[in-house]
Motif scaffolding. Structure first.
Motif, PDB file in Angstrom:
ATOM      1  N   TYR A   1       0.796  -1.404   0.192  1.00 48.64           N
ATOM      2  CA  TYR A   1      -0.017   0.037  -0.059  1.00 48.64           C
ATOM      3  C   TYR A   1       0.809   1.357   0.120  1.00 48.64           C
ATOM      4  CZ  TYR A   1      -3.082  -3.602   1.924  1.00 48.64           C
ATOM      5  OH  TYR A   1      -3.973  -4.833   2.160  1.00 48.64           O
ATOM      6  N   ALA A   2       2.047   1.300   0.966  1.00 49.27           N
ATOM      7  CA  ALA A   2       2.792   2.499   0.807  1.00 49.27           C
ATOM      8  C   ALA A   2       2.166   3.631   1.021  1.00 49.27           C
ATOM      9  CB  ALA A   2       3.854   2.524  -0.478  1.00 49.27           C
ATOM     10  N   LEU A   3       1.212   3.754   2.008  1.00 50.44           N
ATOM     11  CA  LEU A   3       0.479   5.018   2.365  1.00 50.44           C
ATOM     12  C   LEU A   3       1.564   5.806   3.487  1.00 50.44           C
ATOM     13  CD1 LEU A   3      -3.067   3.644   3.567  1.00 50.44           C
ATOM     14  CD2 LEU A   3      -2.125   4.465   1.214  1.00 50.44           C
ATOM     15  N   PHE A   4       1.511   7.034   3.255  1.00 52.51           N
ATOM     16  CA  PHE A   4       2.262   7.979   4.266  1.00 52.51           C
ATOM     17  C   PHE A   4       1.579   7.955   5.492  1.00 52.51           C
ATOM     18  CE2 PHE A   4       2.339   9.780  -0.381  1.00 52.51           C
ATOM     19  CZ  PHE A   4       3.781   9.716  -0.307  1.00 52.51           C
ATOM     20  N   PRO A   5       2.129   7.474   6.613  1.00 52.12           N
ATOM     21  CA  PRO A   5       1.602   7.240   8.110  1.00 52.12           C
ATOM     22  C   PRO A   5       1.312   8.608   8.728  1.00 52.12           C
ATOM     23  CG  PRO A   5       4.056   6.749   7.914  1.00 52.12           C
ATOM     24  CD  PRO A   5       3.579   6.888   6.543  1.00 52.12           C
ATOM     25  N   HIS A   6       2.262   9.768   8.380  1.00 53.84           N
ATOM     26  CA  HIS A   6       1.851  11.032   9.121  1.00 53.84           C
ATOM     27  C   HIS A   6       0.800  11.458   8.611  1.00 53.84           C
ATOM     28  CE1 HIS A   6       4.407  11.713   5.687  1.00 53.84           C
ATOM     29  NE2 HIS A   6       4.020  13.151   5.842  1.00 53.84           N
TER      30      HIS A   6
ATOM     31  N   ASN B   1      -3.678  11.741   2.028  1.00 56.70           N
ATOM     32  CA  ASN B   1      -2.760  10.526   1.201  1.00 56.70           C
ATOM     33  C   ASN B   1      -3.400  10.698  -0.123  1.00 56.70           C
ATOM     34  OD1 ASN B   1      -0.968   8.433   2.306  1.00 56.70           O
ATOM     35  ND2 ASN B   1      -1.999   8.934   4.042  1.00 56.70           N
ATOM     36  N   VAL B   2      -4.698  10.783  -0.285  1.00 52.71           N
ATOM     37  CA  VAL B   2      -5.367  10.758  -1.544  1.00 52.71           C
ATOM     38  C   VAL B   2      -4.930  11.935  -2.382  1.00 52.71           C
ATOM     39  CG1 VAL B   2      -7.455  10.666  -2.983  1.00 52.71           C
ATOM     40  CG2 VAL B   2      -7.115   9.071  -0.720  1.00 52.71           C
TER      41      VAL B   2
ATOM     42  N   VAL C   1      -7.609   2.923   0.089  1.00 51.28           N
ATOM     43  CA  VAL C   1      -7.031   4.267   0.117  1.00 51.28           C
ATOM     44  C   VAL C   1      -5.995   4.020  -1.072  1.00 51.28           C
ATOM     45  CG1 VAL C   1      -5.597   5.740   1.411  1.00 51.28           C
ATOM     46  CG2 VAL C   1      -7.480   4.710   2.450  1.00 51.28           C
ATOM     47  N   ALA C   2      -5.130   3.530  -1.103  1.00 55.34           N
ATOM     48  CA  ALA C   2      -4.211   3.207  -2.070  1.00 55.34           C
ATOM     49  C   ALA C   2      -4.590   3.198  -3.399  1.00 55.34           C
ATOM     50  CB  ALA C   2      -3.336   1.966  -1.855  1.00 55.34           C
TER      51      ALA C   2
END
Length: 393
Positions: free
Chosen positions: A94-99, A105-106, A150-151
């Protein structure tokens, strides 16, 4: 040898021509031609080491092909870097930005391109993936399935021509994975763009894809609609990799109208000539195949109740497995040791237990034939274990 495979006559969003990838003396993907129809959900299916992910990475521009070209629509993108190609990729991680929260993110891709007024686009995309109420949560507050959506939303908001999915459901548990299969198919149908999906999961590919390319050893083994691949496998690898097949070595005795007649350990078996490999002459060997759910099983005492005209084999039950919706029987036959039968649990015959003598039977129309020069074990878990993991991905 080049494998030429064109899924339909429609225009292709992705066209690979003579594409291959080698690493020194090792060939991960042999030269192949492949057209992915515009607006379709296309799956590259195969076991670890078959070259499916390498093929996807060449489409994305993350791997440079050793030979051949990559076209997206009418554009030759072979020499273009990934960021200049009209594709986006969703990975298993997924490699979402945790912060960042879900909204940001989107919105990330739009903001990076300097787009102003992103709220309307982001809200629409979160609505598409049914996460509008989660917009201000952080990724760690969402389930795996929600993070996966989300990804997908983050990738789609950039309006790519093609969305590439590299094992996107691999990290999910079975129940969630099945729900997300339907969810991804719904999203693809709504947005109408081309999805190219890499997976090793046969059920996943057959549930979601319009067209499946089964890969083996860096080549496309067979390409077609899921139902056609399952019902009409052309090789033992496809017959075994897509579900389970009982394969019986038989000697052809000749034709009878539209049918081919063969014998296996003294039993007469019939199959449609149209489902048999190119002409099998008298005395020639053919592998006769039937799926476990197509066969019936009857206690030997009731053998006279089996309708005339059905293929029959006699055997002894060696094992049973109750799995709720069905019972799976393992039967030892002279023609086919280890014949499998799956029977729905509607009216269970309590006599069908290990040691019982039985008659296996099925409609000749549900029988297919394969070239007997192939290994009957190709595509099975046993064959993959024996070969070990391949070096290609």
């Amino acid at each position: 040898m080049r494998t030429s495979t064109d899924a339909t006559g429609r225009g292709g969003d992705v066209r690979l021509t003579g594409i291959s990838r080698t690493y020194g003396s090792f060939t991960a993907v042999h030269p192949l031609d492949l057209t992915v129809p515009q607006g379709s959900f296309f799956a590259l299916l195969g076991a670890s080491g078959c070259g499916k992910t390498t093929t996807l990475r060449m489409i994305a521009g993350l791997e440079e092909p050793s030979t051949g070209t990559v076209h997206l629509g009418d554009q030759d993108v072979t020499a273009l870097p990934p960021y200049k190609r009209p594709v986006n990729t969703v990975f298993q991680s997924y490699a979402l930005f945790p912060h960042l929260d879900i909204f940001e993110n989107v919105a990330f891709g739009l903001r990076r391109r300097g787009v102003r007024g992103v709220k309307k686009q982001v809200d629409e995309m979160l609505g598409l993936v049914q996460l509008g109420e989660q917009a201000r949560k952080k990724p760690h507050q969402l389930s795996g399935g929600q993070q996966q959506r989300v990804a997908v939303a983050r990738a789609l908001i950039n309006h790519p021509r093609v969305l590439l999915l590299d094992e996107p459901l691999g990290a999910l548990d079975l129940k969630l994975r099945r729900r997300m299969q339907l969810e991804l198919k719904r999203i693809q149908t709504e947005v109408g763009i081309t999805f190219v999906h890499v997976t090793h999961d046969q059920e996943e590919a057959m549930t979601m894809a319009d067209t499946v390319a089964v890969m083996n050893g860096g080549r496309v083994e067979q390409l077609g609609a899921p139902a056609d691949l399952y019902e009409n496998p052309r090789t033992t690898f496809v017959a075994n990799f897509l579900g389970t097949s009982n394969l019986i070595a038989a000697e052809a005795e000749g034709g009878s109208g539209d049918d081919v007649v063969a014998r296996a350990a003294g039993d007469r078996l019939v199959l449609p000539a149209a489902r048999c490999p190119a002409p099998v002459g008298r005395g020639g060997t053919v592998l006769i195949g039937v799926r476990p759910e197509k066969a019936g099983i009857t206690h030997a005492d009731d053998a006279d109740s089996v309708p005339e005209g059905r293929n029959r084999l006699r055997g002894r039950i060696t094992g049973t497995s109750f799995i709720g919706v069905s019972t799976q029987y393992l039967v030892d036959c002279a023609a086919c040791p280890g014949f499998e039968v799956y029977v729905q649990n509607i009216d269970r015959d309590t006599r069908l237990v290990p040691g019982a003598e039985v008659v296996l039977h099925w409609d000749p129309a549900h029988t297919f034939g394969l070239d007997a020069a192939q290994s009957p074990l190709a595509g099975t878990a046993e064959a993959r274990d024996a070969a070990g993991d391949g070096a290609a991905r």
